[in-house]
Motif scaffolding. Structure first.
Motif, mmCIF file in Angstrom:
data_model
loop_
_atom_site.group_PDB
_atom_site.id
_atom_site.type_symbol
_atom_site.label_atom_id
_atom_site.label_comp_id
_atom_site.label_asym_id
_atom_site.label_seq_id
_atom_site.Cartn_x
_atom_site.Cartn_y
_atom_site.Cartn_z
ATOM 1 N N GLU A 217 -69.819 -40.287 -9.647
ATOM 2 C CA GLU A 217 -70.090 -41.714 -9.747
ATOM 3 C C GLU A 217 -68.890 -42.485 -10.293
ATOM 4 O O GLU A 217 -68.842 -43.708 -10.205
ATOM 5 C CB GLU A 217 -71.298 -41.964 -10.648
ATOM 6 C CG GLU A 217 -72.599 -41.404 -10.107
ATOM 7 C CD GLU A 217 -73.762 -41.650 -11.057
ATOM 8 O OE1 GLU A 217 -73.544 -42.327 -12.094
ATOM 9 O OE2 GLU A 217 -74.866 -41.195 -10.756
ATOM 10 N N TYR A 218 -67.941 -41.753 -10.881
ATOM 11 C CA TYR A 218 -66.809 -42.387 -11.540
ATOM 12 C C TYR A 218 -65.481 -41.984 -10.908
ATOM 13 O O TYR A 218 -65.333 -40.874 -10.398
ATOM 14 C CB TYR A 218 -66.746 -41.982 -13.020
ATOM 15 C CG TYR A 218 -67.871 -42.478 -13.881
ATOM 16 C CD1 TYR A 218 -67.935 -43.819 -14.283
ATOM 17 C CD2 TYR A 218 -68.864 -41.613 -14.338
ATOM 18 C CE1 TYR A 218 -68.954 -44.273 -15.100
ATOM 19 C CE2 TYR A 218 -69.892 -42.058 -15.156
ATOM 20 C CZ TYR A 218 -69.930 -43.384 -15.534
ATOM 21 O OH TYR A 218 -70.944 -43.836 -16.344
ATOM 22 N N GLY A 219 -64.505 -42.905 -11.009
ATOM 23 C CA GLY A 219 -63.097 -42.588 -10.809
ATOM 24 C C GLY A 219 -62.417 -42.656 -12.162
ATOM 25 O O GLY A 219 -62.438 -43.704 -12.809
ATOM 26 N N ASP A 220 -61.841 -41.558 -12.620
ATOM 27 C CA ASP A 220 -61.371 -41.430 -14.003
ATOM 28 C C ASP A 220 -59.847 -41.504 -14.090
ATOM 29 O O ASP A 220 -59.143 -40.825 -13.336
ATOM 30 C CB ASP A 220 -61.848 -40.104 -14.599
ATOM 31 C CG ASP A 220 -63.361 -39.962 -14.568
ATOM 32 O OD1 ASP A 220 -64.052 -40.982 -14.763
ATOM 33 O OD2 ASP A 220 -63.853 -38.838 -14.344
ATOM 34 N N TRP A 221 -59.362 -42.278 -15.059
ATOM 35 C CA TRP A 221 -57.927 -42.537 -15.189
ATOM 36 C C TRP A 221 -57.466 -42.430 -16.642
ATOM 37 O O TRP A 221 -58.203 -42.731 -17.571
ATOM 38 C CB TRP A 221 -57.602 -43.955 -14.707
ATOM 39 C CG TRP A 221 -57.738 -44.145 -13.230
ATOM 40 C CD1 TRP A 221 -58.901 -44.308 -12.512
ATOM 41 C CD2 TRP A 221 -56.684 -44.190 -12.269
ATOM 42 N NE1 TRP A 221 -58.621 -44.465 -11.180
ATOM 43 C CE2 TRP A 221 -57.275 -44.404 -11.002
ATOM 44 C CE3 TRP A 221 -55.290 -44.090 -12.362
ATOM 45 C CZ2 TRP A 221 -56.510 -44.498 -9.841
ATOM 46 C CZ3 TRP A 221 -54.535 -44.194 -11.203
ATOM 47 C CH2 TRP A 221 -55.150 -44.398 -9.953
ATOM 48 N N PHE A 222 -56.207 -42.047 -16.829
ATOM 49 C CA PHE A 222 -55.450 -42.156 -18.077
ATOM 50 C C PHE A 222 -56.107 -41.456 -19.264
ATOM 51 O O PHE A 222 -56.562 -42.104 -20.219
ATOM 52 C CB PHE A 222 -55.181 -43.631 -18.407
ATOM 53 C CG PHE A 222 -54.537 -44.393 -17.287
ATOM 54 C CD1 PHE A 222 -53.427 -43.892 -16.630
ATOM 55 C CD2 PHE A 222 -55.040 -45.618 -16.874
ATOM 56 C CE1 PHE A 222 -52.822 -44.590 -15.592
ATOM 57 C CE2 PHE A 222 -54.451 -46.325 -15.830
ATOM 58 C CZ PHE A 222 -53.346 -45.808 -15.196
ATOM 59 N N SER A 240 -66.318 -46.200 -6.115
ATOM 60 C CA SER A 240 -65.987 -46.936 -4.893
ATOM 61 C C SER A 240 -64.690 -47.724 -5.015
ATOM 62 O O SER A 240 -64.141 -48.192 -4.014
ATOM 63 C CB SER A 240 -67.127 -47.900 -4.542
ATOM 64 O OG SER A 240 -67.283 -48.887 -5.558
ATOM 65 N N VAL A 241 -64.168 -47.877 -6.246
ATOM 66 C CA VAL A 241 -62.949 -48.667 -6.470
ATOM 67 C C VAL A 241 -61.727 -47.833 -6.110
ATOM 68 O O VAL A 241 -61.581 -46.690 -6.548
ATOM 69 C CB VAL A 241 -62.866 -49.130 -7.935
ATOM 70 C CG1 VAL A 241 -61.546 -49.857 -8.191
ATOM 71 C CG2 VAL A 241 -64.050 -50.032 -8.274
ATOM 72 N N PRO A 246 -56.883 -54.492 -11.650
ATOM 73 C CA PRO A 246 -57.373 -55.282 -12.778
ATOM 74 C C PRO A 246 -58.711 -55.939 -12.452
ATOM 75 O O PRO A 246 -59.179 -55.895 -11.312
ATOM 76 C CB PRO A 246 -56.283 -56.350 -12.938
ATOM 77 C CG PRO A 246 -55.823 -56.584 -11.522
ATOM 78 C CD PRO A 246 -55.870 -55.223 -10.866
ATOM 79 N N ASN A 247 -59.316 -56.528 -13.482
ATOM 80 C CA ASN A 247 -60.468 -57.406 -13.328
ATOM 81 C C ASN A 247 -61.654 -56.750 -12.628
ATOM 82 O O ASN A 247 -62.188 -57.245 -11.641
ATOM 83 C CB ASN A 247 -60.054 -58.680 -12.595
ATOM 84 C CG ASN A 247 -58.934 -59.403 -13.312
ATOM 85 O OD1 ASN A 247 -58.759 -59.263 -14.516
ATOM 86 N ND2 ASN A 247 -58.153 -60.164 -12.577
ATOM 87 N N LYS A 248 -62.054 -55.609 -13.193
ATOM 88 C CA LYS A 248 -63.216 -54.882 -12.724
ATOM 89 C C LYS A 248 -64.121 -54.551 -13.912
ATOM 90 O O LYS A 248 -63.662 -54.489 -15.057
ATOM 91 C CB LYS A 248 -62.800 -53.571 -12.029
ATOM 92 C CG LYS A 248 -61.966 -53.748 -10.771
ATOM 93 C CD LYS A 248 -62.790 -54.329 -9.639
ATOM 94 C CE LYS A 248 -61.969 -54.422 -8.356
ATOM 95 N NZ LYS A 248 -62.774 -54.990 -7.238
ATOM 96 N N ASP A 249 -65.384 -54.335 -13.641
ATOM 97 C CA ASP A 249 -66.275 -53.805 -14.665
ATOM 98 C C ASP A 249 -65.982 -52.319 -14.805
ATOM 99 O O ASP A 249 -66.137 -51.542 -13.851
ATOM 100 C CB ASP A 249 -67.735 -54.019 -14.282
ATOM 101 C CG ASP A 249 -68.132 -55.486 -14.313
ATOM 102 O OD1 ASP A 249 -67.650 -56.207 -15.210
ATOM 103 O OD2 ASP A 249 -68.928 -55.916 -13.452
#
Length: 298
Positions: A217-222, A240-241, A246-249
């Motif tokens: 369900e997630y895309g994980d970063w950093f 889905s992103v 920027p500028n996302k929930d």
């Protein structure tokens, strides 16, 4: 102090009419769950680091680096010499005396430099571009970073003194966000090699790759290991992103470094610029991040 809204926000197609971007530098206490706003400004600021002595934050805005006391106040521009086009990939050496920055010279991509943490003239480390600093080995001798070479983004390592770089990842697809654990035994990073961006770790020579997060369900970063080696905090988008815009929930998730189910600890509007670089306090009780909001121009 209100800085002029930069071109990033002005050009953002998602900007509501009559609104400007407000950035909030915040901290989160992992023991109490307290979320505290340190500084707010109608401008775009990014990527806070927590100083080694715990007294101030470092962040970037409009190509420059700024410091601000942990209790808040007015930011002060850090002297970075000729480096006036810095991005949000910067951080302190393990002893706090040096700073790694990523600066794009005119007509070139991002390159990595090191300089005194108190300010001064940067020294070039990576000859090739683009290169984006993300991690410093615990002994202070090696930098790790994502870099694009021959159209492919991988993780590389290089001596802090420069020289030949070593490619650590070879999987197809974007690898990013490399950072050492405090004991130097692992490098955590994020990779899209399994289809959705997830957190991985590997040995410092690039061997022993292990996937750490798996929730589709997630895309994980950093991923950022805490200084005491007990936790990692990282940023998650909805799966889905694409990329890290920027500028996302988004959410910040915390998990034990030995494994387990990540816990959502902060929900915010942000993404790019929120927590790109190491931002833990030295006692591992808090981390810093930036959230964003659209506010009236007045």
């Amino acid at each position: 102090m209100l800085w002029a809204l930069n071109a990033y926000a002005q050009d953002n197609a998602e900007q509501p009419e009559g609104k400007v971007l407000q950035s909030s530098l915040e901290t989160y206490n992992i023991e109490t769950g307290e979320r505290e706003v340190v500084y707010q400004v109608k401008d775009h600021i990014e990527a806070p680091n927590w100083s080694h002595d715990g007294s101030y934050f470092l962040f970037n805005s409009n190509g420059r680096l700024y410091t601000i006391p942990v209790e808040g106040g007015e930011p002060k521009q850090l002297d970075t010499g000729f480096a006036d086009n810095c991005n949000n990939d910067h951080g302190f050496s393990p002893d706090g005396s040096m700073l790694a920055i990523s600066h794009s010279p005119e007509g070139e991509g991002s390159k990595i430099y090191v300089m005194p943490a108190t300010g001064g003239t940067p020294r070039l480390v990576t000859e090739k571009a683009p290169s984006y600093w993300h991690g410093w080995s615990p002994d202070g001798e090696t930098l790790v970073y994502p870099a694009q070479r021959n159209g492919e983004f991988d993780i590389y390592a290089i001596s802090v003194n420069g020289g030949e770089e070593t490619r650590l990842t070879t999987a197809e697809g974007l690898d990013d966000g490399a950072e050492y654990t405090p004991d130097g035994k692992w490098i955590y990073f994020n990779s899209v090699r399994t289809g959705v961006m997830k957190i991985f770790r590997m040995r410092p020579d690039g061997t022993g790759v292990e996937q750490i997060t798996s929730n589709e369900e997630y895309g994980d970063w950093f991923p950022h290991p805490s200084p005491d080696g007990n936790h990692i905090v990282f940023l998650s988008y909805d799966a889905s992103v694409e990329g890290h815009p920027p500028n996302k929930d988004v959410v910040l998730r915390l998990m034990p470094i030995e494994g387990g189910e990540p816990e959502v600890v902060v929900e915010l509007f942000g993404g790019q610029g929120t927590i790109n670089v190491p931002s833990w306090s030295l006692d591992s009780k808090k981390f810093a991040f930036v959230s964003y909001s659209w506010v009236d121009t007045d």
